[in-house]
Design an enzyme around this catalytic site. Structure first.
Site, mmCIF file in Angstrom:
data_model
loop_
_atom_site.group_PDB
_atom_site.id
_atom_site.type_symbol
_atom_site.label_atom_id
_atom_site.label_comp_id
_atom_site.label_asym_id
_atom_site.label_seq_id
_atom_site.Cartn_x
_atom_site.Cartn_y
_atom_site.Cartn_z
ATOM 1 N N GLY A 1 42.546 43.151 35.612
ATOM 2 C CA GLY A 1 41.481 43.490 34.659
ATOM 3 C C GLY A 1 40.239 43.903 35.430
ATOM 4 N N ARG A 2 39.093 43.694 34.821
ATOM 5 C CA ARG A 2 37.853 44.115 35.479
ATOM 6 C C ARG A 2 37.694 43.449 36.833
ATOM 7 N NH1 ARG A 2 36.401 42.789 30.325
ATOM 8 N NH2 ARG A 2 35.322 44.293 29.005
ATOM 9 N N ARG B 1 41.606 30.449 36.958
ATOM 10 C CA ARG B 1 41.656 29.125 36.340
ATOM 11 C C ARG B 1 42.648 28.252 37.111
ATOM 12 N NH1 ARG B 1 37.604 30.226 34.441
ATOM 13 N NH2 ARG B 1 36.883 30.202 32.276
ATOM 14 N N HIS C 1 33.673 25.991 41.521
ATOM 15 C CA HIS C 1 33.675 26.925 40.388
ATOM 16 C C HIS C 1 32.366 27.723 40.320
ATOM 17 C CE1 HIS C 1 35.695 27.662 36.220
ATOM 18 N NE2 HIS C 1 35.090 28.752 36.664
ATOM 19 N N GLY D 1 32.219 31.167 40.942
ATOM 20 C CA GLY D 1 32.541 32.602 40.956
ATOM 21 C C GLY D 1 31.416 33.486 40.447
ATOM 22 N N ARG E 1 50.779 42.210 33.047
ATOM 23 C CA ARG E 1 51.755 42.588 32.031
ATOM 24 C C ARG E 1 51.683 44.084 31.721
ATOM 25 N NH1 ARG E 1 50.999 38.247 27.361
ATOM 26 N NH2 ARG E 1 48.873 38.865 27.844
ATOM 27 N N GLU F 1 39.943 20.128 36.737
ATOM 28 C CA GLU F 1 38.544 20.230 37.108
ATOM 29 C C GLU F 1 37.688 19.201 36.367
ATOM 30 O OE1 GLU F 1 37.967 24.473 37.700
ATOM 31 O OE2 GLU F 1 35.935 24.166 36.995
ATOM 32 N N THR G 1 40.230 32.318 41.968
ATOM 33 C CA THR G 1 38.905 32.215 41.341
ATOM 34 C C THR G 1 39.031 32.368 39.823
ATOM 35 O OG1 THR G 1 38.507 34.582 41.665
ATOM 36 C CG2 THR G 1 37.619 33.101 43.345
HETATM 37 C C1 GLV Z 1 34.140 31.461 34.739
HETATM 38 O O1 GLV Z 1 35.105 30.856 35.162
HETATM 39 C C2 GLV Z 1 34.147 32.210 33.538
HETATM 40 O O2 GLV Z 1 35.144 32.216 32.808
HETATM 41 O O3 GLV Z 1 33.113 32.839 33.259
HETATM 42 C C1 GLV Z 2 35.835 40.209 33.608
HETATM 43 O O1 GLV Z 2 34.845 40.814 33.362
HETATM 44 C C2 GLV Z 2 37.217 40.454 33.167
HETATM 45 O O2 GLV Z 2 37.438 40.491 31.961
HETATM 46 O O3 GLV Z 2 38.120 40.631 34.039
#
Ligand code: GLV
Ligand code: GLV
Length: 324
Positions: free
Chosen positions: A153-154, A236, A283, A285, A175, A265, A234
């Site tokens: 993803g992003r 979950r 955590h 990120g 996927r 966590e 980074t």
């Molecule tokens: C960080 O883990 C988020 O989901 O923004």
């Molecule tokens: C974050 O911006 C994502 O959706 O991957």
């Protein structure tokens, strides 16, 4: 004037957007307890919450006036979306604004574990450094190596863009395959999941959490990794069977791991913190000053918009709004 419950102190710029409303902000330097959350929601029209707040069905049913749950995070696995949708409560998140910061931390961790930066820091502080040595803290190269990305993803794509600068090859799985032009731009090769795991010298996870991907990286998949490979997470914690990971790291069946997130966590699986070949972050990120401000502003703006009858930019359950 609406009442907004905010579960943790947030950057000022977010609060400012909400100043016309009655704000109840948890003053404690810790997450709200379940009871405080339920109590706070008795009168709240809006909830601005953190990824550590478990907003489950029972919590939602205790909130008679609630119209929106604005999560100050991209991940929404802490929220029972279905229960919110049934009640007509809008759920929003903060994608996009944290993409680059999270990709940066991924690389900070990757480099730290590959080049043993944290071990080196400890070594110097402990007064053990007595001059350059040919075999001192030698680690792994990045250039010419293969970066395996699961979840493109992003954030996965932002991680991939940085890999080009390090001269790495990129293989990925998610996927839904990316359009060809994106693959070409990122020089990324699509492979089946297990092949990505087999080929990666560095394997990094960037997919959201949902029950189907619980322990995606289980014992069997850890066994597929090269003994010289590193695992970076980074995303979950529950993507990885942390107990199996500890055993693999201890037996040096993989070279190392760098983690920003944990299965339970903030608790760590026993043994994890004793290992030298792991780098552990709390955590963080998205924890750059400007990113956290943007996340707070985005969450606050979503609340302002829903209370004002407008549609926020990032709605997780848009069917709620379509219903009117
Ligand atoms: C960080 O883990 C988020 O989901 O923004
Ligand atoms: C974050 O911006 C994502 O959706 O991957």
């Amino acid at each position: 004037m609406a009442t907004i419950f905010i579960t943790r102190e947030i950057p000022e710029s977010g609060l400012k957007l909400l100043e016309k409303h009655k704000l109840i902000v948890n003053p404690a330097p810790r997450p709200v307890t379940r009871q405080e959350l339920v109590e706070g929601l008795k009168e709240a029209d809006a909830l601005l919450c953190m990824l550590v707040d478990k907003v489950d069905r029972e919590v939602i049913e205790s909130a008679p006036r609630l119209k929106i749950v604005a999560n100050m995070a991209v991940g929404v696995d802490n929220i029972d979306i279905e229960a919110c949708t049934e009640r007509g409560i809008v759920v929003t998140n903060t994608p996009g604004v944290l993409t680059e910061a999270t990709a940066d931390l991924t690389w900070a961790l990757l480099l730290a574990v590959a080049r043993r930066v944290v071990e080196g820091d400890r070594y110097v502080r402990e007064g053990k450094f007595n001059g350059w040595a040919p075999l001192l803290l030698v680690g792994a190269d990045l250039h010419g190596k293969t970066l395996g990305i699961i979840g493109m993803g992003r954030i996965g794509q932002a991680v991939a863009r940085r890999a080009l600068g390090f001269g790495m090859n990129i293989v990925y799985y998610q996927r839904r395959r990316l359009p060809l032009h994106s693959e070409q731009e990122l020089k990324a090769t699509y492979l089946p999941l297990d092949d990505v795991i087999r080929e990666a010298d560095f394997l990094t996870l960037h997919l959201p959490y949902y029950p189907e991907v619980h322990h995606l990286i289980n014992r069997e998949r850890l066994n597929l990794m090269k003994p010289t490979a590193y695992l970076i997470n980074t995303a979950r914690g529950a993507h990885i069977d942390e107990q199996a990971l500890v055993e693999h790291l201890r037996a040096r069946k993989i070279a190392g791991a760098a983690l920003d997130v944990y299965e339970r966590e903030p608790h760590l699986t026993p043994g994890l913190a004793e290992l030298d070949n792991v780098v552990l972050a709390p955590h963080t990120g998205s924890a750059s000053a400007s990113t956290r401000s943007l996340m707070a502003e985005m969450a606050a703006l979503s609340i302002v918009q829903v209370l004002g009858g407008e549609k926020p930019e990032h709605v997780v359950n848009p069917e709620v709004l379509g219903r009117e």
